[in-house]
Scaffold this motif. Structure first.
Motif, short mmCIF file in Angstrom:
data_model
loop_
_atom_site.label_atom_id
_atom_site.label_comp_id
_atom_site.label_asym_id
_atom_site.label_seq_id
_atom_site.Cartn_x
_atom_site.Cartn_y
_atom_site.Cartn_z
N ARG B 262 -18.03 79.61 51.34
CA ARG B 262 -19.37 79.50 50.76
C ARG B 262 -20.33 78.88 51.77
NH1 ARG B 262 -18.41 83.04 46.90
NH2 ARG B 262 -16.71 82.40 45.54
N ARG B 263 -21.53 79.44 51.86
CA ARG B 263 -22.49 79.07 52.90
C ARG B 263 -22.72 77.55 52.96
NH1 ARG B 263 -25.69 82.66 51.56
NH2 ARG B 263 -25.00 84.17 53.08
N GLU B 264 -22.94 76.95 51.78
CA GLU B 264 -23.29 75.53 51.75
C GLU B 264 -22.10 74.66 52.18
OE1 GLU B 264 -23.54 77.64 49.20
OE2 GLU B 264 -25.69 78.06 49.36
N LEU B 265 -20.90 75.09 51.80
CA LEU B 265 -19.71 74.30 52.16
C LEU B 265 -19.50 74.34 53.68
CD1 LEU B 265 -17.27 75.37 49.29
CD2 LEU B 265 -18.76 73.37 49.40
N VAL B 266 -19.71 75.52 54.27
CA VAL B 266 -19.57 75.65 55.72
C VAL B 266 -20.64 74.81 56.42
CG1 VAL B 266 -19.71 77.28 57.65
CG2 VAL B 266 -18.48 77.92 55.56
N GLU B 267 -21.84 74.82 55.86
CA GLU B 267 -22.93 74.04 56.46
C GLU B 267 -22.63 72.53 56.35
OE1 GLU B 267 -25.26 75.53 58.28
OE2 GLU B 267 -25.94 73.53 58.85
N MET B 268 -22.03 72.12 55.24
CA MET B 268 -21.63 70.71 55.11
C MET B 268 -20.64 70.34 56.22
SD MET B 268 -23.18 69.19 52.61
CE MET B 268 -22.21 67.77 52.12
N CYS B 269 -19.76 71.27 56.56
CA CYS B 269 -18.81 71.00 57.65
C CYS B 269 -19.55 70.88 58.98
CB CYS B 269 -17.77 72.12 57.74
SG CYS B 269 -16.58 72.08 56.39
N ARG B 270 -20.54 71.76 59.18
CA ARG B 270 -21.32 71.71 60.42
C ARG B 270 -22.04 70.36 60.54
NH1 ARG B 270 -22.68 76.24 63.34
NH2 ARG B 270 -22.37 77.63 61.58
N GLN B 271 -22.46 69.81 59.41
CA GLN B 271 -23.19 68.53 59.44
C GLN B 271 -22.25 67.32 59.45
OE1 GLN B 271 -26.39 68.70 60.00
NE2 GLN B 271 -26.18 70.94 59.83
N ARG B 272 -21.08 67.47 58.81
CA ARG B 272 -20.30 66.27 58.55
C ARG B 272 -18.85 66.24 59.01
NH1 ARG B 272 -21.97 64.58 52.54
NH2 ARG B 272 -24.02 63.74 52.98
N ALA B 273 -18.26 67.40 59.31
CA ALA B 273 -16.82 67.38 59.61
C ALA B 273 -16.58 66.72 60.97
CB ALA B 273 -16.25 68.80 59.58
N ARG B 274 -15.85 65.64 60.96
CA ARG B 274 -15.72 64.83 62.17
C ARG B 274 -15.02 65.56 63.33
NH1 ARG B 274 -16.92 59.45 61.33
NH2 ARG B 274 -15.33 58.69 62.75
N PRO B 275 -13.97 66.34 63.08
CA PRO B 275 -13.35 67.04 64.22
C PRO B 275 -14.29 68.07 64.85
CG PRO B 275 -11.89 67.04 62.31
CD PRO B 275 -13.24 66.60 61.83
N TYR B 276 -15.24 68.59 64.07
CA TYR B 276 -16.25 69.49 64.63
C TYR B 276 -17.28 68.69 65.42
CZ TYR B 276 -20.53 72.21 64.81
OH TYR B 276 -21.68 72.82 65.25
N LEU B 277 -17.70 67.58 64.85
CA LEU B 277 -18.78 66.80 65.47
C LEU B 277 -18.35 66.09 66.74
CD1 LEU B 277 -20.28 65.15 62.26
CD2 LEU B 277 -21.35 66.93 63.65
N PHE B 278 -17.07 65.68 66.77
CA PHE B 278 -16.66 64.79 67.86
C PHE B 278 -15.61 65.38 68.79
CE2 PHE B 278 -18.19 61.95 64.44
CZ PHE B 278 -19.28 61.43 65.12
N SER B 279 -15.41 66.68 68.75
CA SER B 279 -14.52 67.24 69.77
C SER B 279 -15.18 68.43 70.44
CB SER B 279 -13.15 67.60 69.20
OG SER B 279 -13.26 68.49 68.15
#
Lengths: 83, 415
Positions: B262-279
Motif C-alpha cells: 500500500r502506497r502510504e505504508l511504503v511511504e511510512m517506511c521511506r520516512q521512518r524505517a531505520r534500516p532504510y534511513l541509516f544504511s
C-alpha cells in the motif's frame, strides 16, 4: 492451587500443542528448554495469566526460566497474586 | 587491556560449548560462480571438489546468468561502483527508482522501497507502520528476521500455530480492541517448503479488519502461474497490504530486498524505517543486474516452468526411493530424518558422494524435526538430479532408512 495448575496446563495444551502432537505435557515438563514453547510465543502465556488472574508480571520477572514449567508459572502467579 | 584474558577465555569456552553441542557452523569455500555444479574447498585446505549443489536459493538459476552479469557490468560502467550515501541524502539514482517501479508492476502492488536486504526490510517495516495501540499476529514458523523486526516494534505481539486458521481466527477475535491488527506470515516457509494458506488468511483478515503482511522471499519469481509469488498462486493479488521480498534468492541472488504494498505504508517506511534511513543504498551494479533479471522473468515463464518440472521430478525420485519427504509443491524439499546426528551424518556422506546438501536441526528447526533440506534450481538438468538420487539412495541404504516413515525412523534413531 490445583485449579490454577489445571487452568495453566489446559491453556498450554491448547495454545502450543498441535492436533497430531503426541508429546505429553504435565506440570513439570520443560516448556521452553524442552522446545514446546519458544521464547517469542511465550508472551501469549504471560498475557493469559496476567489477564486471568488480574496481575502484572514485570518483564524482569518474566524470564524464560520462570515460564519453563507449569509448576514454575504457578509459583510466579502466586507470588504476584499475593496471599 | 580492555579485552581481558578473562573475557577471551570465557568466549573461548562459549564457542567450545557451541562446538560440543554440534551447532558450530563451518563455512565452505566455493571457487566458482553459483550454479548447479560448483567447485568447493571443504574442509578448508583440502583439494577442490566438484559437487552438485542442492542447497542454494538460486531457484531460477540466474545468479551466474551471462545476461545478468553483462547488465551488471553495464551498470558498473555507467553508474559506478558505489554511492557512498544513504538513499535520502545523495544515494538515489534513476535506476533505483526504475527498479522499484518494476517490482511494483511485477508484484501487482501500489509502491515499492528498496532495502539493503530483506532482513533489513523485515527489521524496519513493523516499527515504521505500527505502534503500541496495534497488534502483530504472526505464524509461529515465520523467518527469524521477522521476529527480530517484531521485537523492535512497540505493537503487542502474538502468534498462531503454524498454518492453523482456527487459531488465527481466535487471535483475531481476541484482539478486536486494538487499533490495527496485522497478520504476518511467510509466503513459502523456508524450512518446510509449504505455502501459507493465503486465500484463507486474506478472507479472515477481511472479516476481522486486519492487514496482511507476507514475506515472499522464497516465492518471488517462481510461485504462481507467472512467478509473481504466493499471492498469485492463491489468486489474492492486490489484497496483500505489505509484501517483503529479496533480490538475494531467485532474483539474481546478489543482495537487496524491498517492502512493497500500500502506497502510504511504503511511504511510512521511506520516512521512518531505520534500516532504510541509516544504511547505504543498494549498489548500482546490483540494481542494474536486478533490472535485467526482472526483464528476463517478466518476458517469459520458461525458467519458473523448468523449476516446476525439476521440483516435480525430484519429489517423485525421492518418494520412489523411499524417503520421508514433506509434501508440497515448492522447490524446497525437506528429507525428514528427525534425529540431528543422523541428519549431519547423512549430509557428510552425501558430500563424499559429490552432493552438497545441508542438515538442519534444533534450534533452526524444532527439536526432533532434523532433516536434509534440498532445494531445486532451474539450473539443474535432469542428469544432475539423477546423479543426486543415486547418491541419496546409496546413503539411504547404508543407514537403512529407505521406506521408513516418521515413526519407524524415530524408533530406530531416536529424536
Amino acid at each position: 492451587m490445583e485449579d490454577l495448575k489445571q487452568a495453566i496446563l489446559d491453556y498450554v495444551r491448547m495454545e502450543y500443542l498441535e492436533e497430531e502432537d503426541d508429546r505429553e505435557v504435565d506440570e513439570s515438563t520443560p516448556l521452553i528448554s524442552g522446545g514446546i514453547v519458544d521464547s517469542f510465543s511465550m508472551v501469549s502465556l504471560k498475557r493469559f495469566v496476567e489477564k486471568k488472574y488480574d496481575i502484572q508480571i514485570p518483564d524482569a520477572d518474566a524470564s524464560p526460566e520462570a515460564f519453563d514449567t507449569v509448576d514454575s508459572i504457578v509459583a510466579l502467579v502466586e507470588r504476584f497474586r499475593g496471599p | 587491556m580492555a579485552y581481558s584474558d578473562q573475557a577471551r577465555v570465557s568466549y573461548q569456552k562459549e564457542l567450545e560449548g557451541i562446538r560440543e553441542e554440534g551447532l558450530f557452523k563451518d563455512e565452505r569455500y566455493i571457487h566458482a560462480v553459483q550454479d548447479a555444479e560448483i567447485v568447493v574447498e571443504f574442509p578448508i585446505g583440502s583439494s577442490l571438489k566438484t559437487v552438485i549443489n542442492m542447497c542454494a536459493n538460486n531457484y531460477l538459476g540466474l545468479s551466474g546468468h551471462p545476461e545478468v552479469i553483462s547488465a551488471a557490468h553495464e551498470g558498473l560502467d555507467h553508474r559506478g561502483y558505489g554511492m557512498s550515501s544513504v538513499r535520502f541524502i545523495c544515494g538515489t539514482q534513476d535506476i533505483h527508482r526504475e527498479l522499484e517501479d518494476t517490482l511494483t508492476d511485477f508484484l501487482g502492488t501500489e509502491d515499492t522501497l528498496l532495502f539493503p536486504s530483506c532482513m533489513d526490510a523485515n527489521a524496519g517495516v513493523f516499527e515504521a507502520v505500527l505502534n503500541d495501540q496495534d497488534v502483530m499476529i504472526a505464524d509461529r514458523l515465520v523467518h527469524a528476521s521477522i521476529i527480530d523486526g517484531m521485537r523492535l516494534c512497540k505493537a503487542m505481539n502474538d502468534s498462531y500455530k503454524h498454518s492453523d486458521m482456527g487459531h488465527l481466527e481466535m487471535k483475531l477475535e481476541e484482539h478486536q480492541d486494538r487499533r490495527y491488527r496485522m497478520v504476518i506470515t511467510d509466503g513459502v516457509f523456508s524450512m518446510d517448503g509449504d505455502l501459507a494458506r493465503l486465500d484463507e488468511i486474506v478472507a479472515l483478515a477481511e472479516k476481522y479488519d486486519a492487514m496482511v503482511f507476507v514475506d515472499d522471499s522464497h516465492s518471488t519469481g517462481f510461485i504462481g502461474r507467472t512467478g509473481r509469488g504466493t499471492h498469485e498462486h492463491f489468486d489474492v493479488m492486490g489484497r496483500i497490504d505489505i509484501i517483503t521480498t529479496t533480490l538475494g534468492k531467485a532474483l539474481g541472488g546478489a543482495s537487496g530486498g524491498c517492502v512493497s504494498g500500500r502506497r502510504e505504508l511504503v511511504e511510512m517506511c521511506r520516512q521512518r524505517a531505520r534500516p532504510y534511513l541509516f544504511s547505504n543504498t543498494v549498489a548500482p551494479v546490483i540494481v542494474s543486474g536486478a533490472l535485467r533479471v526482472m526483464e528476463i522473468i517478466s518476458g517469459s515463464t520458461e525458467r519458473r516452468d523448468k523449476l516446476e518440472e525439476n521440483t516435480l521430478y525430484w519429489r517423485k525420485l525421492l518418494t520412489e526411493a523411499g524417503f520421508d519427504i514433506k509434501a508440497g509443491e515448492s522447490p524446497i524439499v525437506p528429507v525428514m530424518l528427525y534425529n540431528a546426528k543422523l541428519a549431519q551424518d547423512v549430509a557428510t556422506d552425501l558430500y563424499d558422494e559429490g552432493i552438497y546438501a545441508v542438515g538442519f536441526f534444533f534450534p533452526v528447526v524444532p527439536k526432533g524435526q532434523a532433516r536434509i533440506r534440498t532445494q531445486l534450481s532451474a539450473a539443474h538438468e535432469k542428469h544432475h538430479l539423477d546423479k543426486a538420487i543415486d547418491a541419496f539412495r546409496k546413503i539411504g541404504e547404508k543407514y537403512g532408512i529407505l521406506g521408513l516413515g516418521k515413526k519407524e525412523l524415530i524408533e530406530k534413531f531416536g529424536m
